[in-house]
Design a protein around this motif. Structure first.
Motif, short mmCIF file in Angstrom:
data_model
loop_
_atom_site.label_atom_id
_atom_site.label_comp_id
_atom_site.label_asym_id
_atom_site.label_seq_id
_atom_site.Cartn_x
_atom_site.Cartn_y
_atom_site.Cartn_z
N HIS A 45 0.82 -1.22 0.00
CA HIS A 45 0.00 0.00 0.00
C HIS A 45 0.85 1.27 0.00
N ILE A 46 2.13 1.16 0.37
CA ILE A 46 2.98 2.36 0.34
C ILE A 46 4.21 2.19 -0.55
N ILE A 47 4.61 0.94 -0.84
CA ILE A 47 5.86 0.74 -1.56
C ILE A 47 5.63 -0.07 -2.84
N GLY A 48 4.35 -0.37 -3.13
CA GLY A 48 4.05 -1.13 -4.35
C GLY A 48 4.34 -0.33 -5.61
N GLU A 49 4.31 -1.01 -6.75
CA GLU A 49 4.59 -0.38 -8.03
C GLU A 49 3.68 0.82 -8.23
N GLY A 50 4.30 1.97 -8.56
CA GLY A 50 3.55 3.19 -8.84
C GLY A 50 3.18 4.01 -7.63
N LYS A 51 3.43 3.51 -6.43
CA LYS A 51 3.08 4.25 -5.21
C LYS A 51 4.06 5.42 -5.00
N LEU B 281 5.79 6.65 -2.42
CA LEU B 281 7.07 6.45 -1.75
C LEU B 281 8.05 5.72 -2.66
N ARG B 282 7.58 4.72 -3.38
CA ARG B 282 8.47 3.99 -4.29
C ARG B 282 9.01 4.92 -5.38
N ARG B 283 8.13 5.77 -5.93
CA ARG B 283 8.57 6.71 -6.97
C ARG B 283 9.61 7.67 -6.41
N ALA B 284 9.37 8.17 -5.18
CA ALA B 284 10.30 9.13 -4.58
C ALA B 284 11.67 8.49 -4.32
N ILE B 285 11.66 7.23 -3.85
CA ILE B 285 12.93 6.55 -3.57
C ILE B 285 13.68 6.27 -4.87
N THR B 286 12.99 5.75 -5.86
CA THR B 286 13.62 5.39 -7.13
C THR B 286 14.21 6.61 -7.83
N ALA B 287 13.48 7.73 -7.75
CA ALA B 287 13.94 8.94 -8.42
C ALA B 287 14.87 9.78 -7.55
N ASP B 288 15.12 9.32 -6.32
CA ASP B 288 15.94 10.09 -5.37
C ASP B 288 15.39 11.50 -5.21
N ARG B 289 14.09 11.57 -5.00
CA ARG B 289 13.42 12.86 -4.85
C ARG B 289 12.78 12.98 -3.48
N LEU B 290 13.42 12.42 -2.48
CA LEU B 290 12.89 12.46 -1.13
C LEU B 290 13.38 13.74 -0.44
N HIS C 283 19.62 4.16 -2.54
CA HIS C 283 19.18 4.78 -3.78
C HIS C 283 19.52 6.26 -3.87
N THR C 284 19.91 6.88 -2.77
CA THR C 284 20.08 8.33 -2.78
C THR C 284 21.53 8.74 -3.02
N GLN C 285 21.68 9.90 -3.63
CA GLN C 285 23.01 10.51 -3.78
C GLN C 285 23.34 11.40 -2.58
N SER D 58 4.01 17.59 12.07
CA SER D 58 3.41 18.48 11.07
C SER D 58 4.33 18.72 9.88
N ARG D 59 5.62 18.50 10.07
CA ARG D 59 6.59 18.72 8.99
C ARG D 59 7.01 17.42 8.31
N SER D 60 6.32 16.33 8.65
CA SER D 60 6.68 15.02 8.11
C SER D 60 5.47 14.36 7.45
N ARG D 61 5.77 13.50 6.52
CA ARG D 61 4.73 12.65 5.94
C ARG D 61 4.79 11.30 6.66
N ILE D 62 3.65 10.84 7.16
CA ILE D 62 3.61 9.62 7.97
C ILE D 62 3.18 8.44 7.09
N PHE D 63 3.98 7.37 7.16
CA PHE D 63 3.66 6.12 6.45
C PHE D 63 3.46 5.03 7.50
N GLN D 64 2.28 4.45 7.52
CA GLN D 64 1.97 3.40 8.50
C GLN D 64 2.16 2.03 7.88
N LEU D 65 3.08 1.25 8.47
CA LEU D 65 3.35 -0.11 8.01
C LEU D 65 2.46 -1.08 8.77
N GLU D 66 2.09 -2.16 8.11
CA GLU D 66 1.16 -3.13 8.70
C GLU D 66 1.88 -4.45 8.97
#
Length: 453
Positions: A35-41, A43-52, A76-78, A159-167
């Motif tokens: 739900h957060i790291i699957g194809e097209g999600k 977070l996955r796009r941000a990690i792959t593109a190093d745009r975090l 994945h990040t520079q 408030s300054r962070s994006r929260i990802f809940q793992l299951e």
């Protein structure tokens, strides 16, 4: 990092625990959290593109991949990646990271990503020390916690962070991880002949409770502690599996979410008259080491709040259970706790004691009314002021009842208490209805006489 440290890390990677060796090295190897790291999600796009660029908080049960995701981001990040544990590091270590991040930005224009594991272990002052550097973008913060970040992380950071809940991982996810452990020739046991019985496999998956680390530790213990057969194979039976993971690991921090969520489920099950669910949540709390006194205090409160006069014995049973526990302790003390739980879960329910709050609200909104003169204390001022004059003693009358005014005049006819139709209260409500009718009739006549007089 010097040559010695590099050699040590290489050694740990090949000889460390199975859970560390088998940690995913790519996003494709990561199991679960689709739900957060699957194809097209996102977070996955941000990690792959190093745009975090914004800070993030990973929250969820142990063994679900929070630290692994942070490591994958690092791969994945520079940007420069720093990792510290809130258990071991303090403000001094944080100052070092900030100083180096500042120099890195000045000299090389290179970003710094800081991963703080178990961030809830830091107190408010320590978390506050992060805030200005997160705000300016000097560091991008990744933090992980098993607790609810809205309670255990300061609001400014949340408030300054994006929260990802793992299951918690599903049995299918856990089966995939177990298979990988047995087939991976580099990090797992792929080069060894291991025969895993189906029932042993199912037992480990079930008892690991969605925690991948717990599962891998059990697999390692089972394999490494079992002597090979004559043909060199290792046979893992159900008996071996049961010895390797004797009890499901319970997620339960007595000051965290699991503590409050479980006691909430327990009380709501008792209130909802489900003794089976009540016993289940009670067993979870006792197994996890919850203080029985805490459970008993909540049962006493429930007896007054949710049973009330539907069965006045409820508060007696709950209080007696608390006394009995103090007298005999554990393990035998579980019996009075269970008895109180079952009695309250199966008792008729009434929340009519909440009438108190209606009376309090009346005073808060309308002010306090005067005590009628016949209800005043006549022992001191009867002669001078007439206090107590006109009071009628109920026990002198038939049925030990005589209708007279008890509320302040401005509240006559107000009924705060509304009895339920349950148990004892259902029987008592018939008496109360008659008493109220008689009282209203008598007071109505008295008011009419006053007007005529």
């Amino acid at each position: 990092m010097d040559l010695f440290e590099h050699a040590m890390n290489e050694n740990l990677a090949s000889e460390g625990p199975l859970a560390a060796r088998l940690r995913p090295r790519t996003l494709d190897e990561f199991v679960g959290q689709e739900h957060i790291i699957g194809e097209g999600k996102l977070l996955r796009r941000a990690i792959t593109a190093d745009r975090l660029f914004s800070s993030i908080i990973f929250t969820g049960p142990p063994g679900t991949g929070k630290t692994t995701l942070a490591r994958l981001i690092a791969a994945h990040t520079q940007a420069h990646f720093e990792s510290i544990s809130a258990v071991l590091a303090g403000v001094a270590e944080l100052r070092r990271v900030i100083t180096e991040a500042t120099d890195r930005r000045k000299l090389y224009r290179r970003r710094t990503i800081l991963f703080v594991d178990e961030v809830h272990r830091w107190n408010k002052a320590q978390q506050d020390a992060l805030l200005p550097h997160v705000e300016t973008g000097m560091i991008t913060l990744i933090s992980a916690t098993t607790e609810n970040p809205y309670f255990d992380v300061i609001p400014a950071l949340v408030s300054r962070s994006r929260i990802f809940q793992l299951e918690a991982l599903t049995p299918e996810h856990m089966n995939t991880i177990l298979s990988r452990a047995l087939t991976d020739e580099t990090a797992g046991y792929g080069k060894r002949k291991i025969q895993f019985d189906d029932d042993a496999r199912e037992h480990l998956i079930h008892m690991a409770g969605g925690d991948a680390r717990n599962l891998l530790n059990a697999i390692e213990l089972a394999v490494e502690s079992t002597l090979p057969e004559e043909d060199g194979s290792t046979h893992i039976t159900l008996d071996v599996a049961q010895e390797s993971i004797q009890r499901r690991a319970l997620l339960y921090d007595r000051m965290g979410d699991a503590h409050y969520d479980t006691i909430s489920a327990f009380i709501k099950s008792v209130r909802g008259s489900d003794p089976d669910a009540a016993l289940y949540w009670l067993a979870k709390m006792i197994l996890a080491g919850e203080d029985p006194r805490f459970i008993l205090r909540r049962l006493i409160v429930l007896a007054g709040e949710d049973i009330g006069l539907a069965d006045p014995r409820g508060i007696q049973v709950a209080s007696a259970a608390a006394y009995a526990y103090e007298y005999i302790g554990m393990p035998e003390g579980i019996y009075p706790i269970v008895e109180a739980t079952l009695f309250l879960a199966t008792a008729p329910k009434s929340n009519s004691a909440g009438a108190f709050f209606k009376a309090r609200e009346s005073i808060e909104t309308q002010g306090s009314g005067d005590v009628p003169i016949h209800l005043m204390d006549g022992n001191r001022d009867a002669k001078g002021f007439g206090h107590g004059k006109g009071y009628q003693y109920p026990h002198m009358f038939e049925g030990h009842f005589i209708p007279q005014q008890y509320l302040p005049s401005k509240l006559l006819g107000t009924h705060f208490y509304q009895p339920s139709d349950q148990g004892y209260e259902g029987q008592m409500s018939e008496w109360l209805t008659r008493w109220r009718a008689a009282q209203e009739q008598a007071l109505g006549k008295k008011e009419q006489q006053n007007k005529e007089g």
